[in-house]
Design a protein around this motif. Sequence first.
Motif, PDB file in Angstrom:
ATOM      1  N   TRP B  43       0.756  -1.040  -0.190  1.00  0.00           N
ATOM      2  CA  TRP B  43      -0.010   0.143  -0.200  1.00  0.00           C
ATOM      3  C   TRP B  43       0.885   1.133  -0.018  1.00  0.00           C
ATOM      4  N   THR B  53      -1.689   0.577   9.682  1.00  0.00           N
ATOM      5  CA  THR B  53      -1.907  -0.770   8.984  1.00  0.00           C
ATOM      6  C   THR B  53      -0.973  -1.582   9.539  1.00  0.00           C
ATOM      7  N   SER B 148     -11.194   0.067   0.361  1.00  0.00           N
ATOM      8  CA  SER B 148     -10.953  -0.111   1.867  1.00  0.00           C
ATOM      9  C   SER B 148     -11.402   1.221   2.264  1.00  0.00           C
ATOM     10  N   SER B 315      -8.659   0.958  -3.046  1.00  0.00           N
ATOM     11  CA  SER B 315      -9.188  -0.482  -2.786  1.00  0.00           C
ATOM     12  C   SER B 315      -8.062  -1.374  -2.795  1.00  0.00           C
ATOM     13  N   PHE B 316      -8.484  -2.602  -2.222  1.00  0.00           N
ATOM     14  CA  PHE B 316      -7.413  -3.642  -2.198  1.00  0.00           C
ATOM     15  C   PHE B 316      -7.961  -4.738  -3.468  1.00  0.00           C
ATOM     16  N   ILE B 332      -8.435  -9.287   3.053  1.00  0.00           N
ATOM     17  CA  ILE B 332      -9.145  -8.246   2.517  1.00  0.00           C
ATOM     18  C   ILE B 332     -10.518  -8.358   3.185  1.00  0.00           C
ATOM     19  N   ILE B 335      -9.830  -6.633   6.748  1.00  0.00           N
ATOM     20  CA  ILE B 335      -9.884  -5.259   6.541  1.00  0.00           C
ATOM     21  C   ILE B 335     -11.210  -4.752   6.479  1.00  0.00           C
ATOM     22  N   THR B 336     -12.085  -5.317   5.677  1.00  0.00           N
ATOM     23  CA  THR B 336     -13.265  -4.613   5.464  1.00  0.00           C
ATOM     24  C   THR B 336     -14.217  -4.959   6.664  1.00  0.00           C
ATOM     25  N   ASN B 342     -10.734  -2.133  12.274  1.00  0.00           N
ATOM     26  CA  ASN B 342     -11.039  -1.008  11.671  1.00  0.00           C
ATOM     27  C   ASN B 342     -10.936   0.017  13.076  1.00  0.00           C
ATOM     28  N   ARG B 349      -8.476   5.589   5.415  1.00  0.00           N
ATOM     29  CA  ARG B 349      -8.340   5.719   4.308  1.00  0.00           C
ATOM     30  C   ARG B 349      -9.528   6.061   3.574  1.00  0.00           C
TER      31      ARG B 349
END
Lengths: 281, 431, 309
Positions: B43, B53, B148, B315-316, B332, B335-336, B342, B349
């Motif tokens: 990233w 992160t 993201s 985005s990832f 992913i 992270i979501t 979060n 982001r």
Amino acid sequence: MQTKKGLLSNSIFYVFVSGIGIAMIYPILWMMASSLKPATEIFNNAISLIPSQLMWENYSAGWAGFGGIGFATYFRNSVIVTSIVVVGTLLTGSIVAYGFARLEFKFKNALFACLMATIMLPVQITLIPQYIIFNEVGWVNTFYPLLLPGLMGGQPFFIFLLIQFIRGIPRELDEAAIVDGCSKMGIYWRIILPLLRPALVTVALFSFMWTWDDFLAPLIYLNNSTLHTVTIALRNFMDTQGSTSWGPLLAMSSLSLLPQLLIFAFFQKHLVQGIATTGLK
Amino acid sequence: MKKYVLLILVSLFLLTACNGGDSENGNADNGGQAGETTIRVAWWGNQERHDMTLEAIELFNDIYPDINVQPEYTGWDGYWERLNTQAAGSNLPDVIAMDNSYLNEYNSNELLIDLAPLIDDGTINLSDVDDVYQEINHDGDRVLAVASGANALSLVYNTEMLEEYGYNLEPGYTYDDLYEMNLAIKEAIEEDGGEFFGYDFANAEYELFNNYARQNGMTLYNEAGDGLGFAEETLVEYFNWVHQMVADEAAPPHDIMMSYIEGGNSMLQEGTAVTQTAASNQLIGLSQGTQFELDLTILPALDGVHANYIRPSMSFAITNHSAEQEAAAKFIDFITNNLEANEILQAERGVPISQAVRDHLVEIVSEPVQKTFAFLEVVAEYTQDSDPLSPPGETEVRGAFIRIVESLKYGQVTPEEAASQFIQQAENVLN
Amino acid sequence: MEKEKKIPASLSLESRNLRADNLSGYLSISPWLIGFILLILGPMLASLYLSFTDYNLLSAPNWVGLANYQNLLSDGRFLKSLEVTFKFVFISVPLKLIFALALALLFNTGRKGSSLFAAVYYVPSIIGGSVAIAVVWRQLFGRQGAITQILSALNITDANLIGNPNTALSVLILLVIWQFGSPMIIFLAGLRQIPLELYEAASVDGATKIRQFFSITLPMLTPVIFFNLVMQTIQGFMTFTQSYLITGGGPLDETLFYAVYLYETAFEYLRMGYASAMAWVLLIIIAVITSIFFLTSKYWVFYQSEGGR
């Protein structure tokens, strides 16, 4: 008489040289002063060199680096890479230059042209094919791609520089050595190398500076954060799309100048001093 | 004799050098001992984002001890240089942060895998995600990336100054309102001997035109992605407005605007502008360095038409070079959806795309971040379908647009000339 | 160990010498030669090949023949970047060298504090490529920068020098001249290498200092002057960082250096094939200019080693 004239020329010298000197060094002072300013003050009230309060936090925040890997690691990596490249360049570069300057062999001129041609092509263009080679060999994420140029004569810039200096050394010295029974390599070792000292110092300074400041190669080859060098780490503070962490960035930028200044202080006596002592003044 | 001594010296040196390299190499691999599979995640960002992160990745390692994440992070500029090189060397990381402008470039060169199967089988859980947040990341049925964070193009304004001069920017205000308001405030401030520049375009004229074309029922690019999707007179109208703003000093000259951007300053922060274009999440950074209270509003209306849309701020995606797609998908998903992750990431982001995450965070995050959450709810009311993916070559077209706006603002070309020059250059790139 | 040399059978010695020369010649340049063949030649040829393709970094290249080279001729930005770069090189290189030489001579007088001043003057070149310096420079010449304020106080101009299309290039030229430390250090090293006996002999002959400068210092320094001229010219054509970090090529492409446009094309627009063609055109331009320097060098560059012949 003599002293009066000397006094006048001396004062002109010092006034002139310090005047320009201030202009030369102002931006560096600005950087160091700003590295101690609070973030809001770096750009507003930018001309002032005096921070309203000393933000040493910029240094501690910067030194902490990213996610537990601090600048101690980045400096160590930079020192490893740079010192190997500098020593390698001095050794191999001077031999290669000696060959080009003093020895006769087939295709010498064509090979010299090749040497020069390599610096006429922008690095960005050969970067990709080179990356593919190193990737095939499995050397991405190691220091090898950064070290190899230093072990292969160094930058063509340095080889050419040393060639020019060797050509400035009288050939009579070689011939005298041959009469004394010196071999080709003996001449290099006993005659050329000692006389080349000012040039070698210059090469050491420059190759240190270039390797230390190099951004592109470390960026491409060192993905693993434990291998990052100082230049990479500095850019990690910057997000031109979002916001840049200016305080820590300027703090660590100031710090990264120190090794270069130390190296210069260490070597400068070979460059500047000396002639005065001969009474030529 | 000396020759051999020297040769030995040199080879000794080579040996030590190689050893040095080896030990480093060993160091680097140590990270891999913990897990069975290793995924590389890349990233871009600044120190804050890197730290957060990396902390989230530690949490991921606790939850999935068998997956080892190797982070590859850098600033924005170096990021694409490195990623493009890695693409050329078939050595892309498993998970990469994607920007909208490069998404189709990577997609059309078949470097991204289709995430739809991984979403369908639940590895990446998007059940809490409203479609508007993911719309752009589609190519037909293929899902190219998962946002993201989300934002929308917006106008940031200074609430106090606006009130002081008796204006508001409630949805429905127009381009002409913007013009008149800035002129009036400028006059009032300069009468008091103050400095005021007017509307700060913030170098986002291209993005603003994208919205303008949509308000005219057109698109910047055509559906096929091989040409432009708007009429020349629409661009002329828009350029006329930009030109008028600058020529009548309702907006600053180009060099002043750029000197603020490049110097890391902002007119809005220092009170020499009341409005600027910005991605909605920029409100967070802008609010930090100013004594003024700032807020967000949607873009101006055109004959009552609104065409805002929500887009991923980044985005990832999972690359084609990845051998560990399942593990990459788990990352992913983490992270979501992971609430704790979060919390660490602080919506830095952009607004999280999962409703559950938003609800969880809204109480915790700072006030400007809350405003960005609320703003996207507003945008959702004034939205239209988002455009198709921007075609490969978009970066170059955008560059041409910016240069032409520059010469327009310097008064070197008329709006008509600017429009026809841009169209010609853009068609050249796209064909 | 060197016994054999004591038997001079002149003919055989000569032929042996010739062979030995080839061998030791190649041996001594082998570190570079091996590196060149393994790591540089391949990528160079690859870039030449790519210049005839539509390579975009992300997928395999397709042959397009001479199209890239033909397109260059009608590319307005390419022609603009050529113009900017030539202007830049022809103004900045001579000025930088004159500054560097003048100050090297000044510091070479060995006055007290010379080494300190040399260090101070060298510092700007150390930080050449750093992002921090780009920030400083923009601050100094920006709208509210120190220099801009001084100029406007003197009523010369109140423009933002770095944002003004007419002056932006001059600011970058100034920046590059400001970094004259590197050639200065090389001049200093060159001055150090001049044998002192030459001056002593000249002093005995009663030559004035000015005569000594023109008959000893200057001629003995020509190999280094030549080096600096060649290298600064090459580096001038390659100049990238200053423009990329400070102006990004703008305003209105007035500081669009060749290397910046090339980089933009390769890594931002992903047109590596086209950028490769640009790189080879640049190589040819630089090679022609450098060859001119080399060809004329025999008229003005004096080598100790070859002068004695």
